[in-house]
Design a protein around this motif. Sequence first.
Motif, PDB file in Angstrom:
ATOM      1  N   LYS A  77       0.835  -1.198   0.000  1.00 37.50           N
ATOM      2  CA  LYS A  77       0.000   0.000   0.000  1.00 37.50           C
ATOM      3  C   LYS A  77       0.871   1.249   0.000  1.00 37.50           C
ATOM      4  CE  LYS A  77      -3.891   0.374   1.970  1.00 37.50           C
ATOM      5  NZ  LYS A  77      -5.007   0.546   2.945  1.00 37.50           N
ATOM      6  N   VAL A  78       0.614   2.118  -0.964  1.00 35.79           N
ATOM      7  CA  VAL A  78       1.434   3.327  -1.099  1.00 35.79           C
ATOM      8  C   VAL A  78       0.632   4.616  -0.884  1.00 35.79           C
ATOM      9  CG1 VAL A  78       3.096   2.249  -2.677  1.00 35.79           C
ATOM     10  CG2 VAL A  78       1.052   3.364  -3.606  1.00 35.79           C
ATOM     11  N   ASP A  79      -0.599   4.486  -0.435  1.00 37.68           N
ATOM     12  CA  ASP A  79      -1.508   5.632  -0.329  1.00 37.68           C
ATOM     13  C   ASP A  79      -0.885   6.861   0.322  1.00 37.68           C
ATOM     14  OD1 ASP A  79      -2.684   2.995  -0.228  1.00 37.68           O
ATOM     15  OD2 ASP A  79      -4.641   3.951  -0.183  1.00 37.68           O
ATOM     16  N   GLN A  80      -0.128   6.642   1.391  1.00 39.08           N
ATOM     17  CA  GLN A  80       0.413   7.761   2.170  1.00 39.08           C
ATOM     18  C   GLN A  80       1.837   8.138   1.775  1.00 39.08           C
ATOM     19  OE1 GLN A  80      -1.813   9.171   4.266  1.00 39.08           O
ATOM     20  NE2 GLN A  80      -3.208   7.587   3.531  1.00 39.08           N
ATOM     21  N   PHE A  81       2.357   7.538   0.718  1.00 39.04           N
ATOM     22  CA  PHE A  81       3.778   7.691   0.427  1.00 39.04           C
ATOM     23  C   PHE A  81       4.091   8.400  -0.889  1.00 39.04           C
ATOM     24  CE2 PHE A  81       3.653   3.788   3.135  1.00 39.04           C
ATOM     25  CZ  PHE A  81       4.283   4.344   4.244  1.00 39.04           C
ATOM     26  N   GLY A  82       3.147   9.185  -1.389  1.00 38.66           N
ATOM     27  CA  GLY A  82       3.368   9.871  -2.656  1.00 38.66           C
ATOM     28  C   GLY A  82       4.606  10.755  -2.647  1.00 38.66           C
ATOM     29  N   VAL A  83       4.778  11.534  -1.592  1.00 42.70           N
ATOM     30  CA  VAL A  83       5.915  12.452  -1.507  1.00 42.70           C
ATOM     31  C   VAL A  83       7.236  11.673  -1.477  1.00 42.70           C
ATOM     32  CG1 VAL A  83       7.076  14.180  -0.090  1.00 42.70           C
ATOM     33  CG2 VAL A  83       4.597  14.291  -0.402  1.00 42.70           C
ATOM     34  N   ALA A  84       7.274  10.599  -0.670  1.00 38.22           N
ATOM     35  CA  ALA A  84       8.482   9.783  -0.569  1.00 38.22           C
ATOM     36  C   ALA A  84       8.841   9.172  -1.922  1.00 38.22           C
ATOM     37  CB  ALA A  84       8.291   8.685   0.475  1.00 38.22           C
ATOM     38  N   LEU A  85       7.846   8.628  -2.609  1.00 39.67           N
ATOM     39  CA  LEU A  85       8.090   8.010  -3.914  1.00 39.67           C
ATOM     40  C   LEU A  85       8.557   9.039  -4.934  1.00 39.67           C
ATOM     41  CD1 LEU A  85       4.942   5.703  -3.913  1.00 39.67           C
ATOM     42  CD2 LEU A  85       7.316   4.912  -3.813  1.00 39.67           C
ATOM     43  N   SER A  86       7.918  10.196  -4.932  1.00 38.13           N
ATOM     44  CA  SER A  86       8.296  11.268  -5.850  1.00 38.13           C
ATOM     45  C   SER A  86       9.731  11.717  -5.609  1.00 38.13           C
ATOM     46  CB  SER A  86       7.336  12.447  -5.682  1.00 38.13           C
ATOM     47  OG  SER A  86       7.703  13.525  -6.515  1.00 38.13           O
ATOM     48  N   THR A  87      10.135  11.766  -4.340  1.00 39.99           N
ATOM     49  CA  THR A  87      11.490  12.177  -3.972  1.00 39.99           C
ATOM     50  C   THR A  87      12.547  11.246  -4.561  1.00 39.99           C
ATOM     51  OG1 THR A  87      10.749  13.171  -1.898  1.00 39.99           O
ATOM     52  CG2 THR A  87      13.058  12.540  -2.008  1.00 39.99           C
ATOM     53  N   LEU A  88      12.212   9.962  -4.670  1.00 41.13           N
ATOM     54  CA  LEU A  88      13.168   8.960  -5.132  1.00 41.13           C
ATOM     55  C   LEU A  88      13.315   8.927  -6.662  1.00 41.13           C
ATOM     56  CD1 LEU A  88      12.043   6.114  -2.714  1.00 41.13           C
ATOM     57  CD2 LEU A  88      14.245   7.296  -2.644  1.00 41.13           C
ATOM     58  N   LEU A  89      12.330   9.467  -7.364  1.00 42.89           N
ATOM     59  CA  LEU A  89      12.337   9.419  -8.822  1.00 42.89           C
ATOM     60  C   LEU A  89      13.173  10.531  -9.444  1.00 42.89           C
ATOM     61  CD1 LEU A  89       8.577   8.699  -9.602  1.00 42.89           C
ATOM     62  CD2 LEU A  89      10.496   7.178 -10.142  1.00 42.89           C
ATOM     63  N   LYS A  90      13.778  10.221 -10.589  1.00 41.01           N
ATOM     64  CA  LYS A  90      14.389  11.255 -11.410  1.00 41.01           C
ATOM     65  C   LYS A  90      13.288  12.193 -11.913  1.00 41.01           C
ATOM     66  CE  LYS A  90      18.300   8.465 -13.044  1.00 41.01           C
ATOM     67  NZ  LYS A  90      18.950   7.828 -14.203  1.00 41.01           N
ATOM     68  N   PRO A  91      13.634  13.384 -12.415  1.00 39.68           N
ATOM     69  CA  PRO A  91      12.604  14.320 -12.891  1.00 39.68           C
ATOM     70  C   PRO A  91      11.640  13.712 -13.908  1.00 39.68           C
ATOM     71  CG  PRO A  91      14.707  15.441 -12.724  1.00 39.68           C
ATOM     72  CD  PRO A  91      14.985  13.985 -12.458  1.00 39.68           C
ATOM     73  N   ASP A  92      12.154  12.827 -14.774  1.00 40.64           N
ATOM     74  CA  ASP A  92      11.300  12.185 -15.781  1.00 40.64           C
ATOM     75  C   ASP A  92      10.990  10.731 -15.421  1.00 40.64           C
ATOM     76  OD1 ASP A  92      13.857  11.250 -16.118  1.00 40.64           O
ATOM     77  OD2 ASP A  92      13.846  11.375 -18.313  1.00 40.64           O
ATOM     78  N   GLY A  93      11.192  10.372 -14.154  1.00 41.86           N
ATOM     79  CA  GLY A  93      10.967   8.995 -13.708  1.00 41.86           C
ATOM     80  C   GLY A  93       9.494   8.631 -13.632  1.00 41.86           C
ATOM     81  N   LYS A  94       9.232   7.328 -13.567  1.00 43.67           N
ATOM     82  CA  LYS A  94       7.859   6.826 -13.536  1.00 43.67           C
ATOM     83  C   LYS A  94       7.661   5.851 -12.372  1.00 43.67           C
ATOM     84  CE  LYS A  94       6.648   8.703 -17.566  1.00 43.67           C
ATOM     85  NZ  LYS A  94       7.893   9.448 -17.790  1.00 43.67           N
ATOM     86  N   LEU A  95       6.484   5.891 -11.799  1.00 43.20           N
ATOM     87  CA  LEU A  95       6.039   4.920 -10.795  1.00 43.20           C
ATOM     88  C   LEU A  95       5.051   3.983 -11.464  1.00 43.20           C
ATOM     89  CD1 LEU A  95       5.524   3.877  -7.816  1.00 43.20           C
ATOM     90  CD2 LEU A  95       3.710   5.613  -7.717  1.00 43.20           C
TER      91      LEU A  95
END
Length: 218
Positions: free
Chosen positions: A156-174
């Motif tokens: 479950k990633v519902d509460q982790f949008g900011v954390a996931l976004s932080t880990l991605l490159k500018p053009d990265g994808k989840l």
Amino acid sequence: MEHDELQFEKSLQSLAAEFSISIHDSSVSYFWRYLSELKKWNRAINLTAIDDDREILVKHFIDSIYGLKVIDINSEIELLDVGAGAGFPALPLKFVRPQLSVELLEPSEKKGAFLRYVVGSLGLQDVTVATAKLEDYAGRGNVQGRFDYIVVRAFKVDQFGVALSTLLKPDGKLVLYRAEKVPRSFELVGLALIKEVEYELPARYGHRVLSVYSKALR
């Protein structure tokens, strides 16, 4: 239903071909050895509730590599598997695309031990295991903005949008592996849904969806 190695290899190649995914002969043996270790370790720690070879093949292996429909892999790609568990989907993706660099993030020490053992026993290159919670891991400076893709399956990633976004490159994808499309009420802070790809697993093993997010424009 138990398979011998030859049966298994034929089934894997045939099922992958149904999705127009080719698996090089040199990669097939990794799946068989992975299956063997998975079943062995599953007797001691809970890695998967599925113990039938064909069901594992379809629900775990084939489902994992279907991600190639939305993941463009070249030699420079770095991928993070969040809540890696027993290694799905990242290890099957690595078997099929050996040039992929993978980090497996798993908070459980027991599951982390299994992942390290598999990576070592299969001699996989450019695969590392981190045993940490996502929120703690995302705070490490050396991983922020590092990944081209983050894959998530059964976590479950519902509460982790900011954390996931932080880990991605500018053009990265989840990429979220899901059983159904994202409901309208579902939101990941810092990320925007850009497309969803629906598919049916072979042998009526169920409906699946790949939900793909990018960093939201500010």
